[in-house]
Design a protein around this motif. Structure first.
Motif, PDB file in Angstrom:
ATOM      1  N   ALA A  41       0.880  -1.176   0.000  1.00  0.00           N
ATOM      2  CA  ALA A  41       0.000   0.000   0.000  1.00  0.00           C
ATOM      3  C   ALA A  41       0.908   1.215   0.000  1.00  0.00           C
ATOM      4  CB  ALA A  41      -0.896   0.008   1.236  1.00  0.00           C
ATOM      5  N   GLU A  42       0.340   2.356  -0.373  1.00  0.00           N
ATOM      6  CA  GLU A  42       1.142   3.587  -0.311  1.00  0.00           C
ATOM      7  C   GLU A  42       1.298   3.994   1.155  1.00  0.00           C
ATOM      8  OE1 GLU A  42      -1.462   7.212  -1.174  1.00  0.00           O
ATOM      9  OE2 GLU A  42      -2.754   5.529  -1.723  1.00  0.00           O
ATOM     10  N   ARG A  43       2.416   4.641   1.480  1.00  0.00           N
ATOM     11  CA  ARG A  43       2.554   5.190   2.836  1.00  0.00           C
ATOM     12  C   ARG A  43       1.769   6.490   2.918  1.00  0.00           C
ATOM     13  NH1 ARG A  43       4.899   5.001   7.415  1.00  0.00           N
ATOM     14  NH2 ARG A  43       6.050   3.143   6.840  1.00  0.00           N
ATOM     15  N   VAL A  81      -7.435  -1.052   6.554  1.00  0.00           N
ATOM     16  CA  VAL A  81      -6.598  -0.247   7.462  1.00  0.00           C
ATOM     17  C   VAL A  81      -5.991   0.937   6.713  1.00  0.00           C
ATOM     18  CG1 VAL A  81      -4.422  -1.585   7.303  1.00  0.00           C
ATOM     19  CG2 VAL A  81      -4.968  -0.360   9.393  1.00  0.00           C
ATOM     20  N   THR A  82      -5.661   0.759   5.453  1.00  0.00           N
ATOM     21  CA  THR A  82      -5.095   1.869   4.662  1.00  0.00           C
ATOM     22  C   THR A  82      -6.109   3.016   4.576  1.00  0.00           C
ATOM     23  OG1 THR A  82      -3.833   0.269   3.367  1.00  0.00           O
ATOM     24  CG2 THR A  82      -4.014   2.478   2.444  1.00  0.00           C
ATOM     25  N   GLU A  83      -7.372   2.684   4.291  1.00  0.00           N
ATOM     26  CA  GLU A  83      -8.410   3.728   4.196  1.00  0.00           C
ATOM     27  C   GLU A  83      -8.707   4.342   5.558  1.00  0.00           C
ATOM     28  OE1 GLU A  83      -9.430   5.050   1.346  1.00  0.00           O
ATOM     29  OE2 GLU A  83      -7.963   3.649   0.553  1.00  0.00           O
ATOM     30  N   ALA A  84      -8.669   3.496   6.618  1.00  0.00           N
ATOM     31  CA  ALA A  84      -8.908   4.012   7.977  1.00  0.00           C
ATOM     32  C   ALA A  84      -7.837   5.047   8.339  1.00  0.00           C
ATOM     33  CB  ALA A  84      -8.925   2.867   8.984  1.00  0.00           C
ATOM     34  N   ILE A  85      -6.595   4.804   7.930  1.00  0.00           N
ATOM     35  CA  ILE A  85      -5.504   5.763   8.193  1.00  0.00           C
ATOM     36  C   ILE A  85      -5.716   7.018   7.338  1.00  0.00           C
ATOM     37  CG2 ILE A  85      -3.004   6.178   8.033  1.00  0.00           C
ATOM     38  CD1 ILE A  85      -2.620   3.093   8.406  1.00  0.00           C
ATOM     39  N   ARG A  86      -6.072   6.816   6.065  1.00  0.00           N
ATOM     40  CA  ARG A  86      -6.258   7.954   5.140  1.00  0.00           C
ATOM     41  C   ARG A  86      -7.326   8.935   5.663  1.00  0.00           C
ATOM     42  NH1 ARG A  86      -4.830   7.264   0.102  1.00  0.00           N
ATOM     43  NH2 ARG A  86      -5.529   5.108  -0.056  1.00  0.00           N
TER      44      ARG A  86
END
Ligand SMILES: Nc1ncnc2c1ncn2[C@@H]1O[C@H](COP(=O)(O)OP(=O)(O)OP(=O)(O)O)[C@@H](O)[C@H]1O
Ligand SMILES: Cc1ncc(CO)c(N)n1
Length: 273
Positions: A201-203, A241-246
């Motif tokens: 995933a992107e950071r 989790v990536t979207e939750a962080i975004r």
């Protein structure tokens, strides 16, 4: 079969985080966002915020076991996850329950908070390794946790693969070594006992990553409860989790929480447009 019987359900066995970005609270939000009914057994109560952990009170192992029995005798769980387990006696009690109830288990081997404060007594690492990992369908260590479990220094992707194999040898059937602590892309290494793959995933450039490990492992348990195969559950959890962080709301003065209900918020916005 009635609607009630078909509704997927998942159990979290973890500590309470008063700032609700990690622990039981993050797990229940993840279950709810993924439309899985969430059950909980609390192992410890922490007084913490986005800056750190101020105090922790460990509950008696019998009370942890009693919570698990109470909800499983009545409601049942299609999958379970563990987070902060705090002490060796709690780990042993949880292992007994997992074996007795034959739970499909995701183990997040929580050892410290993002602030660095310890959440597992040092002497309990041996119990985690020897008693709980052999019962795990999936285990999700971050880099420092993988180093503690294997006794090796881990930096490169090749070292992450070697660590995943060593943790699989301890008895966990699927291993995800998370790369969130690496400075470059947050690539996680997945090993199913036969082959390796990478979860990429992107950071996202943010300090709001409190509870990302809890959220990731809860999402894996939720997708397992919904009937996905392990590899699919892990891939979907990585996207979650990536979207939750975004979409993190930017709360607090330290490592703030992530956002679980962005899809719901977006659909509400679309309706009012
Ligand atoms: N800044 C980021 N951008 C995108 N993904 C990230 C970022 N930080 C972490 N992740 C991803 O989030 C997931 C959780 O990983 P991480 O290594 O942060 O867990 P953790 O240290 O156990 O979290 P915590 O202890 O705070 O609950 C992994 O899939 C990781 O790759
Ligand atoms: C209670 C609890 N569990 C897990 C973590 C790991 O982020 C935390 N900070 N607090």
């Amino acid at each position: 079969m009635s609607e009630e019987q078909r509704h997927p359900r998942a159990l979290t066995i973890a500590g309470s985080d008063s700032s609700a970005g990690a622990g039981i609270q993050a797990d229940l939000k993840t279950f709810a966002a993924l439309e899985v009914y969430g059950l909980s057994a609390i192992t410890a109560i922490t007084a913490q915020n986005t800056l750190g952990v101020r105090a922790a009170f460990e509950l008696p192992p019998e009370l942890v076991e009693a919570q698990i029995d109470a909800v499983l005798e009545d409601i049942g769980a299609d999958a379970a996850k563990t987070g902060m387990l705090a002490t060796a006696p709690i780990i042993e009690a949880v292992a007994r329950s997992v074996a007795r109830w034959q739970l499909r288990l995701v183990v997040d081997p929580v050892m410290a908070a993002k602030s660095g404060d310890p959440l597992l007594r040092p002497e309990a690492v041996a119990a985690l390794r020897g008693v709980l990992l052999p019962l795990a369908e999936v285990v999700t260590p971050n880099l420092p946790e993988a180093e503690m479990l294997t006794g090796r220094h881990i930096e490169t992707l090749e070292e992450m693969r070697e660590a995943a194999r060593a943790i699989h040898d301890l008895g966990a059937r699927h291993v995800v070594v998370k790369g969130g602590h690496r400075l470059d892309a947050p690539i996680d290494v997945y090993f199913d006992g036969t082959g390796f793959s990478e979860l990429r995933a992107e950071r996202i450039e943010t300090r709001h990553t409190h509870g990302t490990g809890c959220t990731f492992s809860a999402a894996i348990a939720a997708f397992l409860a919904r009937g996905l195969a392990v590899a699919e559950a892990v891939a979907e959890a990585k996207r979650y989790v990536t979207e939750a962080i975004r979409h993190a709301p930017g709360l607090g003065h330290g490592h703030g929480p992530t956002e679980h209900f962005w899809q719901w918020k977006q659909s509400k916005e679309a309706q009012t447009r």
